[in-house]
Design a protein around this motif. Sequence first.
Motif, PDB file in Angstrom:
ATOM      1  N   ALA A 217      23.129  -3.326  -4.389  1.00  0.00           N
ATOM      2  CA  ALA A 217      22.613  -2.716  -5.747  1.00  0.00           C
ATOM      3  C   ALA A 217      20.927  -2.903  -5.372  1.00  0.00           C
ATOM      4  CB  ALA A 217      23.245  -3.107  -6.839  1.00  0.00           C
ATOM      5  N   ILE A 218      20.809  -4.136  -5.162  1.00  0.00           N
ATOM      6  CA  ILE A 218      18.920  -3.888  -5.134  1.00  0.00           C
ATOM      7  C   ILE A 218      18.485  -3.399  -4.848  1.00  0.00           C
ATOM      8  CG2 ILE A 218      16.971  -5.631  -4.978  1.00  0.00           C
ATOM      9  CD1 ILE A 218      18.918  -7.657  -5.753  1.00  0.00           C
ATOM     10  N   THR A 219      19.043  -3.245  -3.299  1.00  0.00           N
ATOM     11  CA  THR A 219      18.656  -2.359  -2.028  1.00  0.00           C
ATOM     12  C   THR A 219      18.103  -0.751  -1.868  1.00  0.00           C
ATOM     13  OG1 THR A 219      19.624  -3.521  -0.464  1.00  0.00           O
ATOM     14  CG2 THR A 219      18.568  -1.872  -0.057  1.00  0.00           C
ATOM     15  N   SER A 220      19.340   0.193  -2.983  1.00  0.00           N
ATOM     16  CA  SER A 220      19.873   1.376  -3.205  1.00  0.00           C
ATOM     17  C   SER A 220      18.104   1.453  -4.248  1.00  0.00           C
ATOM     18  CB  SER A 220      21.033   1.362  -4.103  1.00  0.00           C
ATOM     19  OG  SER A 220      20.477   2.596  -4.378  1.00  0.00           O
ATOM     20  N   PHE A 221      18.173   0.413  -5.694  1.00  0.00           N
ATOM     21  CA  PHE A 221      17.250   0.568  -6.117  1.00  0.00           C
ATOM     22  C   PHE A 221      16.117   0.664  -5.888  1.00  0.00           C
ATOM     23  CE2 PHE A 221      14.420  -0.904  -9.484  1.00  0.00           C
ATOM     24  CZ  PHE A 221      14.464  -0.469 -10.295  1.00  0.00           C
ATOM     25  N   LEU A 222      15.303  -0.342  -4.696  1.00  0.00           N
ATOM     26  CA  LEU A 222      14.332  -0.094  -4.486  1.00  0.00           C
ATOM     27  C   LEU A 222      14.057   0.594  -3.067  1.00  0.00           C
ATOM     28  CD1 LEU A 222      14.496  -4.570  -3.613  1.00  0.00           C
ATOM     29  CD2 LEU A 222      13.671  -3.109  -6.220  1.00  0.00           C
ATOM     30  N   PHE A 223      15.137   1.090  -2.363  1.00  0.00           N
ATOM     31  CA  PHE A 223      14.485   2.103  -1.061  1.00  0.00           C
ATOM     32  C   PHE A 223      15.284   3.515  -2.540  1.00  0.00           C
ATOM     33  CE2 PHE A 223      14.718  -2.135   1.140  1.00  0.00           C
ATOM     34  CZ  PHE A 223      13.086  -1.662   1.223  1.00  0.00           C
ATOM     35  N   CYS A 224      16.044   3.858  -2.214  1.00  0.00           N
ATOM     36  CA  CYS A 224      16.626   4.988  -2.461  1.00  0.00           C
ATOM     37  C   CYS A 224      15.582   5.821  -3.918  1.00  0.00           C
ATOM     38  CB  CYS A 224      18.228   5.291  -3.029  1.00  0.00           C
ATOM     39  SG  CYS A 224      18.913   4.502  -1.686  1.00  0.00           S
ATOM     40  N   TRP A 225      15.019   5.110  -4.723  1.00  0.00           N
ATOM     41  CA  TRP A 225      14.378   5.124  -5.580  1.00  0.00           C
ATOM     42  C   TRP A 225      13.002   5.168  -5.805  1.00  0.00           C
ATOM     43  CZ3 TRP A 225      16.672   4.990 -11.037  1.00  0.00           C
ATOM     44  CH2 TRP A 225      15.586   5.547 -12.585  1.00  0.00           C
ATOM     45  N   LEU A 226      12.554   3.839  -5.471  1.00  0.00           N
ATOM     46  CA  LEU A 226      11.614   3.604  -5.507  1.00  0.00           C
ATOM     47  C   LEU A 226      10.215   3.590  -4.721  1.00  0.00           C
ATOM     48  CD1 LEU A 226      11.393   0.348  -8.101  1.00  0.00           C
ATOM     49  CD2 LEU A 226      11.222   2.283  -8.989  1.00  0.00           C
ATOM     50  N   ALA A 227      10.587   3.286  -3.399  1.00  0.00           N
ATOM     51  CA  ALA A 227      10.499   3.609  -2.360  1.00  0.00           C
ATOM     52  C   ALA A 227      10.534   5.400  -2.397  1.00  0.00           C
ATOM     53  CB  ALA A 227      10.783   2.517  -1.603  1.00  0.00           C
ATOM     54  N   ASN A 228      11.439   5.793  -2.442  1.00  0.00           N
ATOM     55  CA  ASN A 228      11.625   7.057  -1.827  1.00  0.00           C
ATOM     56  C   ASN A 228      10.021   8.156  -2.768  1.00  0.00           C
ATOM     57  OD1 ASN A 228      12.731   7.497   0.731  1.00  0.00           O
ATOM     58  ND2 ASN A 228      15.143   7.894  -0.664  1.00  0.00           N
ATOM     59  N   PHE A 229      10.406   7.401  -4.211  1.00  0.00           N
ATOM     60  CA  PHE A 229       9.177   8.398  -4.698  1.00  0.00           C
ATOM     61  C   PHE A 229       8.082   8.319  -4.700  1.00  0.00           C
ATOM     62  CE2 PHE A 229      11.900  10.529  -8.721  1.00  0.00           C
ATOM     63  CZ  PHE A 229      12.930  10.352  -7.939  1.00  0.00           C
ATOM     64  N   LYS A 230       7.841   6.818  -4.073  1.00  0.00           N
ATOM     65  CA  LYS A 230       6.523   6.790  -3.990  1.00  0.00           C
ATOM     66  C   LYS A 230       6.475   7.004  -2.558  1.00  0.00           C
ATOM     67  CE  LYS A 230       6.458   2.389  -5.976  1.00  0.00           C
ATOM     68  NZ  LYS A 230       6.826   0.586  -5.281  1.00  0.00           N
ATOM     69  N   LEU A 231       6.455   7.497  -1.842  1.00  0.00           N
ATOM     70  CA  LEU A 231       6.428   8.213  -0.650  1.00  0.00           C
ATOM     71  C   LEU A 231       6.343   9.621  -0.766  1.00  0.00           C
ATOM     72  CD1 LEU A 231       9.021   6.777   2.329  1.00  0.00           C
ATOM     73  CD2 LEU A 231       6.822   6.365   2.250  1.00  0.00           C
ATOM     74  N   LEU A 232       6.793   9.994  -1.362  1.00  0.00           N
ATOM     75  CA  LEU A 232       7.367  11.400  -1.748  1.00  0.00           C
ATOM     76  C   LEU A 232       5.560  11.767  -2.628  1.00  0.00           C
ATOM     77  CD1 LEU A 232      10.718  12.817  -3.162  1.00  0.00           C
ATOM     78  CD2 LEU A 232       9.576  13.326  -1.223  1.00  0.00           C
ATOM     79  N   LEU A 233       5.392  10.585  -3.058  1.00  0.00           N
ATOM     80  CA  LEU A 233       3.434  10.853  -4.203  1.00  0.00           C
ATOM     81  C   LEU A 233       2.702  10.539  -2.417  1.00  0.00           C
ATOM     82  CD1 LEU A 233       3.952   8.560  -7.483  1.00  0.00           C
ATOM     83  CD2 LEU A 233       3.591  11.083  -6.494  1.00  0.00           C
ATOM     84  N   PHE A 234       2.808   9.951  -1.941  1.00  0.00           N
ATOM     85  CA  PHE A 234       2.013   9.372  -0.798  1.00  0.00           C
ATOM     86  C   PHE A 234       1.729  10.599   0.533  1.00  0.00           C
ATOM     87  CE2 PHE A 234       1.676   7.707   3.676  1.00  0.00           C
ATOM     88  CZ  PHE A 234       0.491   7.183   3.538  1.00  0.00           C
ATOM     89  N   VAL A 235       2.651  11.435   0.552  1.00  0.00           N
ATOM     90  CA  VAL A 235       3.046  12.943   0.879  1.00  0.00           C
ATOM     91  C   VAL A 235       1.719  13.323   0.752  1.00  0.00           C
ATOM     92  CG1 VAL A 235       3.370  14.861   1.722  1.00  0.00           C
ATOM     93  CG2 VAL A 235       5.311  13.071   2.037  1.00  0.00           C
ATOM     94  N   PHE A 236       1.622  13.514  -0.779  1.00  0.00           N
ATOM     95  CA  PHE A 236      -0.362  13.834  -1.402  1.00  0.00           C
ATOM     96  C   PHE A 236      -1.299  13.721  -1.597  1.00  0.00           C
ATOM     97  CE2 PHE A 236       4.155  16.675  -2.307  1.00  0.00           C
ATOM     98  CZ  PHE A 236       3.722  17.629  -1.481  1.00  0.00           C
ATOM     99  N   ASP A 237      -0.832  12.240  -1.127  1.00  0.00           N
ATOM    100  CA  ASP A 237      -2.304  11.254  -1.273  1.00  0.00           C
ATOM    101  C   ASP A 237      -2.084  11.085  -2.676  1.00  0.00           C
ATOM    102  OD1 ASP A 237      -3.362  10.530   0.983  1.00  0.00           O
ATOM    103  OD2 ASP A 237      -5.155  11.569   0.939  1.00  0.00           O
ATOM    104  N   GLN A 238      -1.679  10.236  -3.043  1.00  0.00           N
ATOM    105  CA  GLN A 238      -0.856  10.538  -5.169  1.00  0.00           C
ATOM    106  C   GLN A 238       0.185   8.921  -5.118  1.00  0.00           C
ATOM    107  OE1 GLN A 238       0.046  13.379  -7.902  1.00  0.00           O
ATOM    108  NE2 GLN A 238      -0.833  14.682  -6.531  1.00  0.00           N
TER     109      GLN A 238
END
Length: 385
Positions: free
Chosen positions: A60-81
């Motif tokens: 559960a912890i890993t799913s929250f941290l990587f599937c949600w938060l890390a993925n959304f941060k990476l998608l923002l990182f794609v556009f330098d945000q």
Amino acid sequence: MGADLSSFLLVWVSAVALLCYCHKIGQLAHKGTTRLLAILPVVCIFLVMPLSILNLSLRAITSFLFCWLANFKLLLFVFDQGPLSSNPPLSLPHFLAFACFPIKIQQDPTPTVSPHDQELVNVDDNQDLEKLVNVENKDTPSQKIAPKGLKSHLNYALKFFLLVIFGFIYTKEDYVHPKFILFLYVIHIYIALELILAMFGALARACLGVELEPQFDEPYLASSLQDFWGKRWNLMVTSILHPTVYSPIRSTFSHWIAKTWASLPAVMGTFLVSGLMHELIFYHIGRQKPKWEVTCFFLLHGFCLDIEIGIKRVIKGTWGLPRVVAAPLVVGFVVVTAMWLFMPTVVRCKIDAEARMETIAFINFVEGVYIYLKDVFIDHNDHKF
């Protein structure tokens, strides 16, 4: 237990390696399509990676941290945000910390007024700034602009003590009404989530040496749904959903409807995405086909929040319930709807049973240590005399 830990460590080592790759991509590829194509496979891997973890809580912890938060941060990182982008670029340790953990550096608490606040009420240029920022809660004017760091140890200790009390109640659940046990599970989830995220925050704070914002801000004091979801509940998720979902939808609808009301579909879209991400996390936890009750929970709250925002704009913030009245109503609504739509999925995934067993096991462990130390102390005194 050994297999559980091994699977957990393997996933996290793999995730860190993939994030190192993303950090390097950020140095080699410019923002936009090229960086998106390079990072998109990592996002896809993160979506399925938690399934290989055997332990339910760690999954559960890993799913929250990587599937949600890390993925959304990476998608923002794609556009330098987002938190992974900065000028100069983040060092690798800082990049990994901000990608893996639900943390946000505390900003300079200078009072600022967002466009949303300006839309909420009509003010003249000479109107007091503090009144504008705190239109929703005039009885606590300093709360919205006061600097906030991690909470006191006493705050967390009291909440931990509540979990211990819940554990004792769970051992007597045959004598307690099932609805009351379900109510305790709702509170249990909130406290456990806050304590877990606070531990991650404390670890990151110690390693990075920076002040971090708290992930929760006493949601039981919320004076409205807008206050609850926007300023008090799981603030790291709020800060990620705003640039990834809310702002793009609001910007898009601003071309079709009045800008004042473009936030309403943006709110619904944000809650829809939140519901879908919760469904994904519950799928990882229980490995069961979703029944979409959790999505309905978030859509209901998004709809009610839209109504609340609309009413506030019609009356221009000229009236509101006192916090002492509003807070119980808001929390009561959240708890009742959670017991109705959110908790059935929790029970179906056996998260409640896992939490109950872990709490009882901890209590038994503490009790065993106490008995052991007591026996040792008594034996020591007997030999002494």
